[in-house]
Scaffold this motif. Structure first.
Motif, PDB file in Angstrom:
ATOM      1  N   ALA A 144      -2.976 -19.144 -17.173  1.00  0.00           N
ATOM      2  CA  ALA A 144      -2.476 -18.481 -18.376  1.00  0.00           C
ATOM      3  C   ALA A 144      -1.477 -17.426 -17.943  1.00  0.00           C
ATOM      4  O   ALA A 144      -1.496 -16.964 -16.796  1.00  0.00           O
ATOM      5  CB  ALA A 144      -3.619 -17.853 -19.162  1.00  0.00           C
ATOM      6  N   ALA A 145      -0.596 -17.040 -18.845  1.00  0.00           N
ATOM      7  CA  ALA A 145       0.402 -16.024 -18.527  1.00  0.00           C
ATOM      8  C   ALA A 145       0.650 -15.152 -19.747  1.00  0.00           C
ATOM      9  O   ALA A 145       0.527 -15.596 -20.885  1.00  0.00           O
ATOM     10  CB  ALA A 145       1.709 -16.670 -18.075  1.00  0.00           C
ATOM     11  N   VAL A 146       0.971 -13.899 -19.484  1.00  0.00           N
ATOM     12  CA  VAL A 146       1.287 -12.959 -20.546  1.00  0.00           C
ATOM     13  C   VAL A 146       2.458 -12.104 -20.084  1.00  0.00           C
ATOM     14  O   VAL A 146       2.576 -11.768 -18.897  1.00  0.00           O
ATOM     15  CB  VAL A 146       0.057 -12.086 -20.906  1.00  0.00           C
ATOM     16  N   ARG A 147       3.338 -11.789 -21.002  1.00  0.00           N
ATOM     17  CA  ARG A 147       4.514 -10.991 -20.671  1.00  0.00           C
ATOM     18  C   ARG A 147       4.193  -9.509 -20.860  1.00  0.00           C
ATOM     19  O   ARG A 147       3.626  -9.106 -21.879  1.00  0.00           O
ATOM     20  CB  ARG A 147       5.685 -11.412 -21.547  1.00  0.00           C
ATOM     21  N   ILE A 148       4.560  -8.676 -19.885  1.00  0.00           N
ATOM     22  CA  ILE A 148       4.388  -7.232 -19.994  1.00  0.00           C
ATOM     23  C   ILE A 148       5.730  -6.558 -19.727  1.00  0.00           C
ATOM     24  O   ILE A 148       6.598  -7.128 -19.068  1.00  0.00           O
ATOM     25  CB  ILE A 148       3.324  -6.693 -19.013  1.00  0.00           C
ATOM     26  N   ARG A 149       5.877  -5.368 -20.241  1.00  0.00           N
ATOM     27  CA  ARG A 149       7.122  -4.613 -20.025  1.00  0.00           C
ATOM     28  C   ARG A 149       6.803  -3.287 -19.350  1.00  0.00           C
ATOM     29  O   ARG A 149       5.876  -2.588 -19.744  1.00  0.00           O
ATOM     30  CB  ARG A 149       7.859  -4.382 -21.337  1.00  0.00           C
ATOM     31  N   ILE A 150       7.606  -2.968 -18.338  1.00  0.00           N
ATOM     32  CA  ILE A 150       7.513  -1.679 -17.668  1.00  0.00           C
ATOM     33  C   ILE A 150       8.639  -0.801 -18.189  1.00  0.00           C
ATOM     34  O   ILE A 150       9.817  -1.165 -18.086  1.00  0.00           O
ATOM     35  CB  ILE A 150       7.622  -1.825 -16.134  1.00  0.00           C
ATOM     36  N   ASP A 151       8.287   0.357 -18.756  1.00  0.00           N
ATOM     37  CA  ASP A 151       9.295   1.278 -19.277  1.00  0.00           C
ATOM     38  C   ASP A 151       9.938   2.077 -18.143  1.00  0.00           C
ATOM     39  O   ASP A 151       9.447   2.091 -17.003  1.00  0.00           O
ATOM     40  CB  ASP A 151       8.661   2.246 -20.272  1.00  0.00           C
ATOM     41  N   ALA A 152      11.001   2.779 -18.459  1.00  0.00           N
ATOM     42  CA  ALA A 152      11.624   3.681 -17.494  1.00  0.00           C
ATOM     43  C   ALA A 152      10.798   4.959 -17.380  1.00  0.00           C
ATOM     44  O   ALA A 152      10.142   5.382 -18.343  1.00  0.00           O
ATOM     45  CB  ALA A 152      13.046   4.016 -17.941  1.00  0.00           C
ATOM     46  N   PRO A 153      10.802   5.595 -16.216  1.00  0.00           N
ATOM     47  CA  PRO A 153      10.097   6.874 -16.091  1.00  0.00           C
ATOM     48  C   PRO A 153      10.765   7.951 -16.937  1.00  0.00           C
ATOM     49  O   PRO A 153      11.949   7.844 -17.290  1.00  0.00           O
ATOM     50  CB  PRO A 153      10.207   7.191 -14.593  1.00  0.00           C
ATOM     51  N   LEU A 154      10.024   9.003 -17.264  1.00  0.00           N
ATOM     52  CA  LEU A 154      10.567  10.088 -18.065  1.00  0.00           C
ATOM     53  C   LEU A 154      11.448  10.995 -17.214  1.00  0.00           C
ATOM     54  O   LEU A 154      11.227  11.144 -16.003  1.00  0.00           O
ATOM     55  CB  LEU A 154       9.427  10.923 -18.648  1.00  0.00           C
ATOM     56  N   PRO A 155      12.440  11.646 -17.837  1.00  0.00           N
ATOM     57  CA  PRO A 155      13.160  12.707 -17.121  1.00  0.00           C
ATOM     58  C   PRO A 155      12.242  13.917 -16.951  1.00  0.00           C
ATOM     59  O   PRO A 155      11.315  14.127 -17.737  1.00  0.00           O
ATOM     60  CB  PRO A 155      14.337  13.011 -18.050  1.00  0.00           C
ATOM     61  N   ILE A 156      12.506  14.704 -15.945  1.00  0.00           N
ATOM     62  CA  ILE A 156      11.633  15.848 -15.670  1.00  0.00           C
ATOM     63  C   ILE A 156      11.636  16.840 -16.835  1.00  0.00           C
ATOM     64  O   ILE A 156      10.612  17.470 -17.135  1.00  0.00           O
ATOM     65  CB  ILE A 156      12.059  16.516 -14.350  1.00  0.00           C
ATOM     66  N   SER A 157      12.734  16.953 -17.537  1.00  0.00           N
ATOM     67  CA  SER A 157      12.792  17.881 -18.670  1.00  0.00           C
ATOM     68  C   SER A 157      11.786  17.531 -19.761  1.00  0.00           C
ATOM     69  O   SER A 157      11.372  18.401 -20.537  1.00  0.00           O
ATOM     70  CB  SER A 157      14.208  17.905 -19.261  1.00  0.00           C
ATOM     71  N   ALA A 158      11.363  16.260 -19.836  1.00  0.00           N
ATOM     72  CA  ALA A 158      10.405  15.842 -20.869  1.00  0.00           C
ATOM     73  C   ALA A 158       9.036  16.467 -20.652  1.00  0.00           C
ATOM     74  O   ALA A 158       8.212  16.489 -21.585  1.00  0.00           O
ATOM     75  CB  ALA A 158      10.292  14.318 -20.889  1.00  0.00           C
ATOM     76  N   LEU A 159       8.762  16.978 -19.439  1.00  0.00           N
ATOM     77  CA  LEU A 159       7.455  17.586 -19.176  1.00  0.00           C
ATOM     78  C   LEU A 159       7.222  18.817 -20.038  1.00  0.00           C
ATOM     79  O   LEU A 159       6.076  19.240 -20.219  1.00  0.00           O
ATOM     80  CB  LEU A 159       7.337  17.956 -17.695  1.00  0.00           C
TER      81      LEU A 159
END
Length: 245
Positions: A144-159
């Motif tokens: 079986a297979a499932v599609r997943i998505r990896i998002d981009a990391p946050l910018p440091i300012s988002a902390l």
């Protein structure tokens, strides 16, 4: 219009006719093989976010099914992109051969946690990947297979807005490995990151935490050098039995 009279069956021949019909039915309908299903909590993840993958086998027959395995392992997992495996579960071609009985319905094989690090030790670039699970049976191997998505990391300012939430940020390190910087700002790390080549972009997963001196620093759960993306990363799933919760 006249119809010929109906012909009555000889009762003494009925058991033989029923048996013949049963044989024809059994030959005409091939029993279905158990299928594999994969379950993940969601379809999108942060880089270095641990992903729990549950592997289940579904037997839709009315009776149990016995499957044989040529090694100790009964399943294998892989994450691919562009037709190439970027991560696989630990080696499986060892151990004793055995048989396992799958009763009717669902059997959970495992809930496996992938730590989000690729086979080469890097953090995956943003994009779409395929998570594949295979039943390592002798002969036919349901998958079986499932599609997943990896998002981009946050910018440091988002902390400034994440509070104590666990997130993934990216940047380069100062010479002693205690500060992470990007174009939007910098953050002190709660522990040193060592053995990283100067200028290397790293993904760091963790959360802001209060330090003994009253300051805040980024408490690290895990980190990895960022994979260098050479092309858009999109992948279409293959296999059968794909499922989400």
């Amino acid at each position: 219009m006249d119809y010929p009279p109906a012909r009555l069956l000889n009762p003494r021949k009925l058991p033989g006719l029923l048996a013949a019909c049963l044989v024809v039915a059994l030959l005409g309908v091939a029993p279905s093989a158990p299928r594999v299903e994969l379950y993940v909590a969601r379809a999108t993840f942060d880089p270095l976010d641990a992903i729990d993958v549950t592997v289940r086998v579904f037997n839709d027959r009315k009776t149990p099914v016995v499957m044989r395995f040529g090694q100790t392992a009964e399943y294998g997992l892989a994450i691919s992109r562009g037709g190439l495996d970027r991560w696989t579960s630990p080696a499986t071609a060892v151990g004793a051969a055995h048989a396992r009985t799958f009763p009717r319905g669902y059997t959970t094989l495992v809930t496996y946690e992938w730590d989000g690090v690729l086979i080469d030790g890097t953090a995956p670039a943003p994009g779409t990947y395929v998570l594949r699970g295979t039943l390592l049976a002798t002969g036919a191997q349901p998958n079986a297979a499932v599609r997943i998505r990896i998002d981009a990391p946050l910018p440091i300012s988002a902390l400034a807005k994440t509070g104590t939430q666990v997130v993934t940020v990216a940047g380069t390190l100062d010479p002693i490995g205690m500060t992470l910087r990007d174009a939007t700002g910098s953050i002190r790390l709660a522990r040193r990151i060592a053995n990283v080549a100067p200028g290397t972009t790293v993904d760091v997963r963790g959360s802001l935490a209060l330090q003994p001196d009253g300051s805040r620093a980024f408490a690290i759960e895990r980190w990895a050098a960022q994979e260098v993306a050479s092309a858009p990363h999109n992948e279409s799933p293959a296999g059968t039995g794909t499922s989400y919760p």
